[in-house]
Design a protein around this motif. Structure first.
Motif, PDB file in Angstrom:
ATOM      1  N   PHE A 124       0.818  -1.220   0.000  1.00 61.05           N
ATOM      2  CA  PHE A 124       0.000   0.000   0.000  1.00 61.05           C
ATOM      3  C   PHE A 124       0.854   1.273   0.000  1.00 61.05           C
ATOM      4  N   ASP A 125       2.074   1.189   0.530  1.00 58.85           N
ATOM      5  CA  ASP A 125       2.924   2.389   0.593  1.00 58.85           C
ATOM      6  C   ASP A 125       3.223   2.935  -0.796  1.00 58.85           C
ATOM      7  N   LEU A 126       3.058   2.123  -1.826  1.00 59.82           N
ATOM      8  CA  LEU A 126       3.382   2.589  -3.180  1.00 59.82           C
ATOM      9  C   LEU A 126       2.174   3.106  -3.949  1.00 59.82           C
ATOM     10  N   LEU A 127       0.988   3.087  -3.313  1.00 56.44           N
ATOM     11  CA  LEU A 127      -0.183   3.637  -4.019  1.00 56.44           C
ATOM     12  C   LEU A 127       0.070   5.091  -4.421  1.00 56.44           C
ATOM     13  N   THR A 136      -2.985  -2.470 -14.404  1.00 49.26           N
ATOM     14  CA  THR A 136      -3.962  -2.454 -13.315  1.00 49.26           C
ATOM     15  C   THR A 136      -3.181  -2.692 -12.034  1.00 49.26           C
ATOM     16  N   TYR A 137      -3.604  -2.051 -10.954  1.00 43.48           N
ATOM     17  CA  TYR A 137      -2.877  -2.166  -9.691  1.00 43.48           C
ATOM     18  C   TYR A 137      -3.720  -2.865  -8.632  1.00 43.48           C
ATOM     19  N   ALA A 138      -3.037  -3.427  -7.646  1.00 44.42           N
ATOM     20  CA  ALA A 138      -3.690  -3.818  -6.385  1.00 44.42           C
ATOM     21  C   ALA A 138      -2.664  -3.521  -5.297  1.00 44.42           C
ATOM     22  N   HIS A 139      -2.942  -2.493  -4.523  1.00 40.62           N
ATOM     23  CA  HIS A 139      -2.024  -2.137  -3.432  1.00 40.62           C
ATOM     24  C   HIS A 139      -2.548  -2.793  -2.158  1.00 40.62           C
ATOM     25  N   VAL A 140      -1.809  -3.787  -1.717  1.00 43.79           N
ATOM     26  CA  VAL A 140      -2.296  -4.644  -0.633  1.00 43.79           C
ATOM     27  C   VAL A 140      -1.806  -4.102   0.715  1.00 43.79           C
ATOM     28  N   PRO A 141      -2.524  -4.446   1.782  1.00 44.18           N
ATOM     29  CA  PRO A 141      -2.193  -3.858   3.089  1.00 44.18           C
ATOM     30  C   PRO A 141      -0.766  -4.175   3.546  1.00 44.18           C
ATOM     31  N   LYS A 176      -7.357  -3.102   5.426  1.00 42.03           N
ATOM     32  CA  LYS A 176      -6.755  -2.742   6.730  1.00 42.03           C
ATOM     33  C   LYS A 176      -5.374  -3.364   6.858  1.00 42.03           C
ATOM     34  N   PRO A 177      -4.438  -2.653   7.483  1.00 43.92           N
ATOM     35  CA  PRO A 177      -3.115  -3.237   7.684  1.00 43.92           C
ATOM     36  C   PRO A 177      -3.198  -4.536   8.494  1.00 43.92           C
ATOM     37  N   TRP A 178      -2.218  -5.370   8.298  1.00 46.66           N
ATOM     38  CA  TRP A 178      -2.096  -6.616   9.067  1.00 46.66           C
ATOM     39  C   TRP A 178      -1.211  -6.313  10.275  1.00 46.66           C
ATOM     40  N   VAL A 179      -1.792  -6.346  11.454  1.00 49.66           N
ATOM     41  CA  VAL A 179      -0.992  -6.065  12.658  1.00 49.66           C
ATOM     42  C   VAL A 179      -0.424  -7.386  13.169  1.00 49.66           C
ATOM     43  N   VAL A 180       0.892  -7.475  13.162  1.00 54.50           N
ATOM     44  CA  VAL A 180       1.571  -8.739  13.460  1.00 54.50           C
ATOM     45  C   VAL A 180       2.203  -8.659  14.846  1.00 54.50           C
ATOM     46  N   THR A 181       1.832  -9.569  15.695  1.00 53.12           N
ATOM     47  CA  THR A 181       2.566  -9.728  16.952  1.00 53.12           C
ATOM     48  C   THR A 181       3.606 -10.807  16.690  1.00 53.12           C
TER      49      THR A 181
END
Ligand code: GLU
Length: 367
Positions: A265-268, A287-292, A358-363
């Protein structure tokens, strides 16, 4: 897997047959202006306001399309977020019947051995690729050719600004944050000569920027819908003579026939600039897909310092590669996955298109 030479590994990856396609220092951007997922108009049918209408004869573009890609920078081992993005890019390409290619974006920084370990990780999780990965530094001639084509059409100008010059001028209220304020766009030849000479006296050279004809551009994103963003006069060749990421990525995507870009997503925020540049070079706009992105519990982007976040770290805790894929799969609502194709099969194209943004919050796991 045992260590092998990068070349052997590249060939090993390339030899494998494509997966059966029949199953179905950048700033993160704020919220996209619009979100109408899956309602993008095909590129060819879109009309463009305000662009020059010029098209290059794109001799440096490849002939193939129908290709997805993953284009890592070899700056360190992949963490869980990178692996998840790679799986999603691969799944999107394979699920839509595309080829899938790799590109090692080594024009900027490179950590020794990193590209090889990245390829090994992809191979381990079941992400395969078609052909040999493209090494970006081997494409210097094509990057220069693209710059020459733009320059011949008056679309390039020299910029003599330091970072500080830009920071100070960019605080003007009409300039979007982080954007180039236009300082060197309209200098006279004698002003240019003087500025070139004073840089040369300091042992420095000008950067090159794109005189972008259109101040904004619209891209089609599978997750974020029709996304319109500002395009400034961005750098296409750095002051040290190295092609800028935006230029190299666009030229190489065209060469590799890429018509589907799935990435973080940072590259959108870069996509409108890249799509406009593709257009100016006569290349198809993908075509783009900017993933979380993957985030640490602190909310910062996941990084090595957060704990056991790479395949090697997790193996050190006794996890198998399949366990790591299962962890990634469960973050995507796919339980029990052991390799990339399990995730692709379970999601299918409708699952990919309805991924959460939504971002993936990783523990980071501790055992
Ligand atoms: N090389 C870039 C990175 O690793 C990705 C470029 C792209 O996907 O366009 O962040």
């Amino acid at each position: 897997m045992h260590r092998r030479g990068l070349r052997n590994l590249i060939q090993a990856g390339a030899r494998r047959r494509p997966h059966d396609a029949s199953h179905g220092d950048r700033q993160p951007v704020g919220h996209p202006k619009t979100r109408h997922a899956h309602h993008c108009t095909p590129t060819a049918a879109r009309t463009r306001a305000g662009h020059s209408g010029e098209r290059a004869t794109a001799s440096y573009t490849g002939r193939m399309t129908n290709t997805g890609r993953f284009a890592p920078s070899p700056t360190g081992d992949f963490h869980l977020g990178n692996l998840r993005t790679a799986i999603l890019a691969w799944a999107w390409a394979r699920t839509t019947g595309r080829r899938f290619v790799l590109r090692i974006e080594d024009i900027d920084r490179e950590r020794a051995g990193s590209a090889q370990r990245q390829l090994e990780d992809l191979e381990a999780i079941g992400v395969d690729w078609d052909g040999e990965p493209l090494i970006q530094t081997a494409r210097a001639d094509a990057h220069e050719e693209a710059l020459a084509s733009l320059a011949a059409r008056g679309l390039i100008f020299e910029c003599y600004c330091t970072r500080r010059d830009i920071r100070e001028a960019a605080s003007a209220p009409h300039v979007p944050p982080g954007h180039y304020p236009g300082t060197c766009l309209a200098l006279s030849e004698s002003e240019r000569d003087a500025k070139r000479a004073s840089l040369a006296a300091l042992g420095r050279a000008p950067a090159l920027r794109l005189a972008a004809p259109s101040p904004e551009w619209t891209v089609c994103d599978e997750l974020h819908g029709s996304y319109t963003g500002p395009v400034d006069h961005f750098v296409v060749r750095r002051a040290d003579g190295v092609p800028a990421y935006n230029l190299a990525a666009v030229v190489d995507d065209a060469y590799q026939g890429v018509d589907q870009v799935v990435r973080g997503f940072d590259l959108l925020s870069q996509a409108p600039a890249q799509a406009q540049l593709a257009h100016l070079l006569g290349a198809p706009e993908p075509t783009y897909a900017h993933v979380p992105l993957a985030l640490a519990p602190s909310g910062a982007r996941l990084a090595k310092r957060d704990g056991a976040v790479t395949l090697a770290d997790l193996r050190g805790l006794g996890w198998s590669t399949g366990d790591v894929v299962a962890f990634i799969g469960s973050s995507l609502g796919v339980p029990g996955a052991r390799c990339a194709s399990d995730i692709a099969d379970a999601l299918g194209i409708s699952g990919l298109r309805s991924l959460s943004t939504k971002p993936w919050v990783v523990t980071p796991p501790s055992a």
